[in-house]
Write a protein that holds these residues in place. Structure first.
Motif, PDB file in Angstrom:
ATOM      1  N   THR A 160       0.765  -1.406  -0.177  1.00 15.63           N
ATOM      2  CA  THR A 160      -0.044  -0.389   0.041  1.00 15.63           C
ATOM      3  C   THR A 160       1.149   1.439   0.327  1.00 15.63           C
ATOM      4  N   TYR A 161       1.020   1.949  -1.297  1.00 15.57           N
ATOM      5  CA  TYR A 161       1.659   2.961  -1.173  1.00 15.57           C
ATOM      6  C   TYR A 161       1.181   4.634  -1.332  1.00 15.57           C
ATOM      7  N   ASP A 162       1.413   5.034  -0.466  1.00 17.13           N
ATOM      8  CA  ASP A 162       0.635   6.345  -0.571  1.00 17.13           C
ATOM      9  C   ASP A 162       0.708   7.762  -1.347  1.00 17.13           C
ATOM     10  N   TYR A 163       1.884   7.901  -2.095  1.00 18.31           N
ATOM     11  CA  TYR A 163       1.517   8.513  -3.762  1.00 18.31           C
ATOM     12  C   TYR A 163       1.858   7.802  -4.446  1.00 18.31           C
TER      13      TYR A 163
ATOM     14  N   PHE B 244      12.329  14.450  -0.585  1.00 16.17           N
ATOM     15  CA  PHE B 244      10.883  14.093  -1.065  1.00 16.17           C
ATOM     16  C   PHE B 244      10.221  13.140  -0.357  1.00 16.17           C
ATOM     17  N   LYS B 245      10.113  12.468   0.419  1.00 15.75           N
ATOM     18  CA  LYS B 245       9.539  11.841   1.717  1.00 15.75           C
ATOM     19  C   LYS B 245       8.362  12.285   2.306  1.00 15.75           C
ATOM     20  N   GLU B 246       8.794  14.007   2.736  1.00 16.76           N
ATOM     21  CA  GLU B 246       8.370  14.481   3.053  1.00 16.76           C
ATOM     22  C   GLU B 246       7.654  15.507   2.981  1.00 16.76           C
ATOM     23  N   TYR B 247       8.173  15.766   1.816  1.00 16.24           N
ATOM     24  CA  TYR B 247       7.338  16.992   0.795  1.00 16.24           C
ATOM     25  C   TYR B 247       5.765  16.801   0.645  1.00 16.24           C
ATOM     26  N   PHE B 248       5.601  15.542  -0.033  1.00 16.19           N
ATOM     27  CA  PHE B 248       3.700  15.320   0.067  1.00 16.19           C
ATOM     28  C   PHE B 248       2.545  15.734   0.762  1.00 16.19           C
TER      29      PHE B 248
ATOM     30  N   SER C 144       1.432  13.957  -9.826  1.00 10.89           N
ATOM     31  CA  SER C 144       1.963  13.487  -8.572  1.00 10.89           C
ATOM     32  C   SER C 144       0.432  13.304  -7.460  1.00 10.89           C
ATOM     33  N   ILE C 145       0.176  11.617  -7.442  1.00 11.62           N
ATOM     34  CA  ILE C 145      -1.572  12.096  -6.207  1.00 11.62           C
ATOM     35  C   ILE C 145      -1.749  10.317  -4.581  1.00 11.62           C
ATOM     36  N   LYS C 146      -2.160  11.084  -4.842  1.00 13.51           N
ATOM     37  CA  LYS C 146      -3.077  10.012  -3.838  1.00 13.51           C
ATOM     38  C   LYS C 146      -3.149   8.883  -4.373  1.00 13.51           C
ATOM     39  N   THR C 147      -2.444   7.556  -3.717  1.00  7.70           N
ATOM     40  CA  THR C 147      -2.685   6.088  -4.256  1.00  7.70           C
ATOM     41  C   THR C 147      -4.160   5.779  -4.398  1.00  7.70           C
ATOM     42  N   ALA C 148      -5.038   6.324  -3.373  1.00  9.06           N
ATOM     43  CA  ALA C 148      -5.613   6.181  -2.605  1.00  9.06           C
ATOM     44  C   ALA C 148      -6.999   6.693  -4.367  1.00  9.06           C
ATOM     45  N   LEU C 149      -6.574   7.150  -4.630  1.00 12.43           N
ATOM     46  CA  LEU C 149      -7.390   7.588  -6.257  1.00 12.43           C
ATOM     47  C   LEU C 149      -7.314   7.501  -7.761  1.00 12.43           C
ATOM     48  N   LEU C 150      -6.512   6.141  -7.538  1.00  8.66           N
ATOM     49  CA  LEU C 150      -6.125   5.672  -7.993  1.00  8.66           C
ATOM     50  C   LEU C 150      -7.420   4.594  -8.771  1.00  8.66           C
ATOM     51  N   PRO C 151      -7.922   3.661  -7.979  1.00  9.30           N
ATOM     52  CA  PRO C 151      -9.101   3.324  -8.196  1.00  9.30           C
ATOM     53  C   PRO C 151     -10.444   4.238  -9.540  1.00  9.30           C
ATOM     54  N   GLU C 152     -10.287   5.485  -8.599  1.00  3.46           N
ATOM     55  CA  GLU C 152     -11.153   6.609  -9.648  1.00  3.46           C
ATOM     56  C   GLU C 152     -10.999   6.498 -10.965  1.00  3.46           C
TER      57      GLU C 152
END
Length: 282
Positions: free
Chosen positions: A78-81, A98-102, A173-181
């Motif tokens: 489960t990735y964040d972005y 990079f990991k802290e920025y988003f 660059s987007i949250k992975t939670a948006l991928l299914p949409e």
């Protein structure tokens, strides 16, 4: 998520070297017409997904992007972005920064007002999936031909879809939670058999994020997506060794990636004085 092509993998390998981290993985689609790349890392996982032929400007680019999204979404992690780049882009952040920025849900570029010319990309049906469109003459002849055929038969896919189309940078660059949409959108069919619609389908499906960016239109759609891209000096400009000072100045600031660069040694020279553990400044 990387869309790559060609036989030279030195730039994407150097990008991997800079972002190599146990919290950062790479999903790579490499054009089937080219040799499958051999890439390595110490900490990151590199996943080379099944590839297809990708032709610039056609919906094969959209299909490659969707294949990458599906691969990430179906992975055991489960990735964040997710961040979409090409194999000739370079990072403008160290891995820790990079990991802290988003922090936000989406970093997507939008143009403030879509031009009528851009709507022609999706208004008609263009059977161009396996056609090389980079030649301007071929591009104009074929798109004009199919446009006239569609008009003859009264085809208007925009009217049929009822969508409010948006356009912007195809890198995001987007949250992975948006991928299914995106992956499961019933409106994807209106972007197939189009041209240059890779700059439209994510923006249209996730159009609600445009209103969050309304104060940033003056920066341009590339900057809104955190991509350092120069459209004034090229289409886009190809950064070279003379631009190393310019790229260095932008390290660990507001841009995640620069597009595009001419040589992998540029990445090495830009990051030569940067510490891997540079922290996000206040």
């Amino acid at each position: 998520m990387v869309i790559g092509h060609g036989e030279d993998t030195s730039i994407i390998q150097e990008t991997i070297n800079i972002l190599d981290d146990e919290d950062i993985d790479f999903f790579i689609h490499w054009d089937k017409r080219n040799t499958r790349p051999s890439l390595f890392s110490r900490y990151s996982t590199i996943c080379l997904i099944d590839s297809k032929k990708v032709f610039w400007g056609t919906d094969s680019q959209i299909m490659a992007e969707l294949h990458l999204m599906e691969s990430v979404n179906e992975s055991n992690i489960t990735y964040d972005y997710v961040h979409l780049i090409s194999s000739v882009d370079m990072p403008l952040m160290t891995s820790d920064y990079f990991k802290e920025y988003f922090t936000r849900d989406a970093y997507i570029g939008f143009v403030e007002n879509i031009e009528p010319e851009s709507l022609l990309r999706v208004k008609y049906y263009y059977p161009l999936r396996n056609v090389k469109l980079r030649n301007p003459y071929v591009f104009r002849i074929l798109t004009s031909f199919f446009r006239n055929i569609n008009k003859l038969f009264g085809i208007n896919r925009i009217k049929k879809s009822g969508l409010e189309y948006e356009r912007g940078s195809n890198w995001f660059s987007i949250k992975t939670a948006l991928l299914p949409e995106i992956i499961e959108s019933k409106n994807l069919k209106y972007f197939y058999h189009s041209y240059l619609a890779d700059e439209m389908f994510v923006q249209t499906i996730l159009s609600r994020f445009k209103f969050e960016e309304k104060n940033k239109f003056s920066l341009g759609d590339s900057a809104m997506a955190l991509r350092y891209i120069d459209w004034n000096r090229g289409a886009p400009y190809l950064f070279n060794e003379n631009d190393i000072p310019e790229l260095k100045v932008n390290i660990n600031k507001q841009y995640a990636f620069a597009r595009k660069i001419s040589d992998a040694t540029i990445i090495k020279r830009v990051f030569c004085s940067k510490e891997k553990n540079t922290q996000l400044s206040e």
